[in-house]
Design an enzyme around this catalytic site. Structure first.
Site, PDB file in Angstrom:
ATOM      1  N   HIS A 191       0.814  -1.220   0.000  1.00 28.53           N
ATOM      2  CA  HIS A 191       0.000   0.000   0.000  1.00 28.53           C
ATOM      3  C   HIS A 191       0.846   1.267   0.000  1.00 28.53           C
ATOM      4  CE1 HIS A 191       0.868  -0.096   4.329  1.00 28.53           C
ATOM      5  NE2 HIS A 191       0.422   1.150   4.409  1.00 28.53           N
ATOM      6  N   ASP A 192       2.021   1.241   0.600  1.00 25.45           N
ATOM      7  CA  ASP A 192       2.868   2.445   0.694  1.00 25.45           C
ATOM      8  C   ASP A 192       4.036   2.439  -0.291  1.00 25.45           C
ATOM      9  OD1 ASP A 192       1.587   4.068   2.490  1.00 25.45           O
ATOM     10  OD2 ASP A 192       2.669   3.328   4.245  1.00 25.45           O
ATOM     11  N   LYS A 195       5.780   5.600  -1.650  1.00 23.42           N
ATOM     12  CA  LYS A 195       6.684   6.453  -0.863  1.00 23.42           C
ATOM     13  C   LYS A 195       8.127   6.348  -1.342  1.00 23.42           C
ATOM     14  CE  LYS A 195       3.996   6.767   3.414  1.00 23.42           C
ATOM     15  NZ  LYS A 195       3.929   6.448   4.854  1.00 23.42           N
ATOM     16  N   HIS A 220       1.935   9.979  -2.752  1.00 25.77           N
ATOM     17  CA  HIS A 220       2.447   8.609  -2.785  1.00 25.77           C
ATOM     18  C   HIS A 220       1.427   7.553  -3.240  1.00 25.77           C
ATOM     19  CE1 HIS A 220       0.744   8.103   1.338  1.00 25.77           C
ATOM     20  NE2 HIS A 220       0.754   6.814   1.037  1.00 25.77           N
ATOM     21  N   HIS A 244      -6.116   3.923  -0.205  1.00 24.30           N
ATOM     22  CA  HIS A 244      -6.101   3.657   1.236  1.00 24.30           C
ATOM     23  C   HIS A 244      -6.112   4.927   2.091  1.00 24.30           C
ATOM     24  CE1 HIS A 244      -1.776   4.089   0.302  1.00 24.30           C
ATOM     25  NE2 HIS A 244      -1.615   4.428   1.585  1.00 24.30           N
ATOM     26  N   ASP A 273      -3.985   0.343   8.445  1.00 23.31           N
ATOM     27  CA  ASP A 273      -2.892   1.307   8.318  1.00 23.31           C
ATOM     28  C   ASP A 273      -2.942   2.342   9.443  1.00 23.31           C
ATOM     29  OD1 ASP A 273      -0.744   2.721   7.170  1.00 23.31           O
ATOM     30  OD2 ASP A 273      -2.097   3.964   5.982  1.00 23.31           O
TER      31      ASP A 273
END
Length: 340
Positions: A191-192, A195, A220, A244, A273
């Site tokens: 999900h990240d 970044k 991001h 998200h 999260d």
């Protein structure tokens, strides 16, 4: 060929000639007279014809040659014994010659089609194998980038794995299939990933972000989406990557989706999260108290979070299932990741 004499009262056939044309490996035709096919014409009580020999072989072309005064055999007989042709005799056997020529061409074409099929099948298997290898390599590359994101900040190491674990727990409680749970787990892991495109100075800043820095970090989800959409292996988790940070009231980013318009996978990852972010120490603050975290989740029901997801998550939190994500096994994995 073979010439067999018998008396078939219903067909009034005095003489049948069975001609067999075959192709050897070089494509040349020959009459395999020495091979014992035990070809016999027998008459049974139902006046049917029986041939004891190879049946329905695509490398064999069978022609019945009958006298000009004989009646033609029935379609049932022709189909039963895979007869490709019937012709009547004449002095020059011209019609038989045509059948032999046609049979030879058909067998040649059949052989070519078989060879083409095998070549195509082999090429397809090679392409499938290479595609699997390429997909695996691509996944490994992206996974390396994902871990690199976690390693940028000592305070967020293991974050994606914990989010994945908690998201899978929620999905299981919602009755998702094993395959769907694995997909949501993968969505939590990546999900990240976006970044990777954010400056380290922003990700690890110990103080409050400026408005410009906050706008930068809000990019991001789209960065991650653009990175993963290039390969079909990640197509099912794109909703979690992009959405998200959407809010249930429509005030989130990047697309301002609201309510059920937000993909369910993203709503699940959003709760997981947010919990892990509050339950972990960050460069700008220590880990928050559990009671405070619960109050924040409850306050966010219907505004930031899907209320159904929050209620289900709080039940998992109460029975201790969520805390397994912060146990010894996860701690060991994080240590190993740090040292690698």
């Amino acid at each position: 060929g073979w010439c067999c004499e018998c008396h078939l009262s219903t067909l009034s056939v005095l003489c049948w000639l069975l001609s067999i044309i075959r192709l050897n490996d070089s494509g040349e035709e020959f009459f395999d007279k020495d091979h014992n096919y035990a070809l016999d014409l027998d008459v049974f009580g139902d006046n049917s014809l029986s041939i004891n020999g190879p049946s329905h072989n695509t490398s064999i072309f069978v022609v019945f040659l009958i006298d000009s005064n004989d009646e033609l055999p029935s379609m049932e007989v022709l189909n039963r014994y895979n007869v490709q042709g019937v012709c009547k005799t004449d002095e020059g056997y011209d019609e038989l010659k045509v059948w032999i020529h046609s049979g030879t061409r058909i067998l040649e074409q059949t052989k070519m089609l078989k060879q083409l099929y095998m070549q195509t099948k082999k090429q397809a298997e090679t392409i499938k194998r290479l595609n699997t290898k390429l997909t695996s390599s691509y996944y490994d590359t992206i996974d390396t980038l994902r871990k690199a994101v976690d390693k940028k900040d000592p305070y967020t190491r293991g974050h994606s794995d914990r989010v994945a674990y908690i998201s899978a727990l929620i999905a299981e409680e919602l009755g998702f299939s094993v395959e769907e749970v694995e997909t949501i787990k993968l969505g939590g892991q990546f999900h990240d990933i976006g970044k990777i495109g954010i400056k380290d100075s922003i990700l690890t800043k110990p103080g409050k972000l400026t408005d410009e820095e906050y706008e930068e970090i809000k990019k991001h989800p789209v960065i991650g989406y653009d990175l993963l959409e290039k390969n079909n292996v990640f197509k099912d988790i794109l909703p979690a990557v992009r959405h998200h940070h959407e809010r249930y009231d429509g005030k989130g980013y990047p697309d301002g989706l609201a309510g059920n318009a937000i993909p369910l996978m993203a709503r699940i990852v959003c709760v997981a999260d947010s919990f892990d972010a509050m339950n972990s120490s960050r460069v700008y603050r220590p880990r928050l108290e559990r009671s405070y975290i619960i109050s924040q989740l409850e306050q966010g029901r219907g505004s930031q979070f899907d209320p159904k997801i929050v209620d289900l998550f709080l039940e998992l939190l109460e029975d201790g299932s969520v805390d397994n994500a912060y146990g010894d096994e996860y701690f060991k994995n994080m240590c190993a990741d740090i040292l690698s």
